[in-house]
Design a protein around this motif. Structure first.
Motif, short mmCIF file in Angstrom:
data_model
loop_
_atom_site.label_atom_id
_atom_site.label_comp_id
_atom_site.label_asym_id
_atom_site.label_seq_id
_atom_site.Cartn_x
_atom_site.Cartn_y
_atom_site.Cartn_z
N ARG A 178 0.84 -1.21 0.00
CA ARG A 178 0.00 0.00 0.00
C ARG A 178 0.87 1.25 0.00
N LYS A 179 1.91 1.26 0.84
CA LYS A 179 2.79 2.43 0.90
C LYS A 179 3.46 2.66 -0.46
N ALA A 180 3.90 1.59 -1.09
CA ALA A 180 4.58 1.72 -2.38
C ALA A 180 3.64 2.27 -3.45
N GLU A 181 2.39 1.86 -3.41
CA GLU A 181 1.42 2.38 -4.38
C GLU A 181 1.18 3.86 -4.17
N ILE A 182 1.10 4.29 -2.92
CA ILE A 182 0.92 5.72 -2.64
C ILE A 182 2.14 6.51 -3.08
N LEU A 183 3.33 5.95 -2.86
CA LEU A 183 4.54 6.62 -3.34
C LEU A 183 4.51 6.76 -4.86
N THR A 184 4.06 5.73 -5.55
CA THR A 184 3.97 5.80 -7.01
C THR A 184 3.07 6.96 -7.44
#
Length: 264
Positions: free
Chosen positions: A188-194
């Protein structure tokens, strides 16, 4: 971007004489660790709260002179404790001492006792993040003005997973993101960073991903390492406490990393 897996060890500078820390840095080089970190606090985080403890950046200068191969840095340096221009100058100096092996780890800060006893205003989580947002461009600008300059473009590591402010700063400024997340929370964090990267026009693949690897036993730790790297995390960090600084798990991670490299 196909990055090699790297192993980072955080030598926690508490509950040990400095001679033990110096020896642990040497042993990290000997067993093949890629990056050695400390942390930026003024008192122990656990154990005896008034136990032995050392300051972060003075120690990094000593590590820069002592070591020959490993990268070094703080996981992470607290933005609140130093003027941004001064921090940039300190980082450039350590970078020059170690001939380009410094990682500038930075975060907004959280340990209230450090603030209170050393006289820094604690503010709120939001105000500390706003201060970090204001400091990062100043740090980058000062690094570009110093004479002599840094030996390389000093990589900036930002630690944290706050979805609205911290990850926006990662998208804007970080070369390395230490998420402090696990296998369940990282996607989830990685998707938000994207999404933040898309907003600022940056390729998310340009940011190296780091996370702590944990486990109650060696098999669990290595299984977690496999899981994290399967998610795209390429820097695995391991916290090691004093006074003994047992590096057996770090050595096992280095052997696992080397088998992975040999199999590619």
């Amino acid at each position: 971007m196909n990055r090699p897996i790297r192993i980072g060890v955080q030598l926690q500078p508490q509950h040990a004489p400095y001679s033990r820390l110096r020896d642990a840095v040497r042993r990290c080089e000997d067993i093949g660790v890629d990056v050695v970190f400390n942390w930026d606090h003024f008192f122990p985080l656990y154990g005896d709260p008034d136990g032995a403890h050392y300051e972060c950046w003075t120690m990094l200068g000593a590590w820069a002179e002592q070591s020959t191969r490993i990268e070094i840095g703080a996981l992470v340096s607290c933005n609140s404790y130093r003027n941004p221009e001064l921090l940039a100058d300190m980082a450039r100096t350590v970078d020059n001492i170690c001939a380009g092996r410094l990682i500038l780890g930075i975060g907004s800060g959280w340990r209230k006792r450090d603030y209170d006893e050393y006289g820094y205003p604690f503010g709120t989580a939001g105000s500390r993040l706003d201060d970090l947002a204001a400091a990062l461009p100043r740090i980058e600008a000062r690094l570009g003005k110093l004479n002599p300059p840094p030996s390389r473009d000093v990589p900036i590591l930002i630690g944290g997973g706050g979805e609205r402010k911290t990850l926006r700063l990662v998208a804007e400024h970080a070369d390395i993101w230490h998420s402090f997340s696990d296998r369940d929370s990282y996607p989830r964090k990685a998707e938000i960073l994207t999404r933040h990267c898309a907003d600022v026009g940056r390729d998310p693949a340009a940011i190296e991903r780091a996370a702590e690897v944990t486990g109650d036993d060696l098999a669990t730790m290595l299984g977690n390492a496999e899981g994290l790297t399967g998610l795209g995390i390429t820097m695995l960090t391991l916290g090691v406490n004093g006074p003994e600084y047992d590096l057996s798990r770090a050595e096992a991670l280095c052997r696992w990393r080397d088998r992975d490299r040999a199999g590619r």
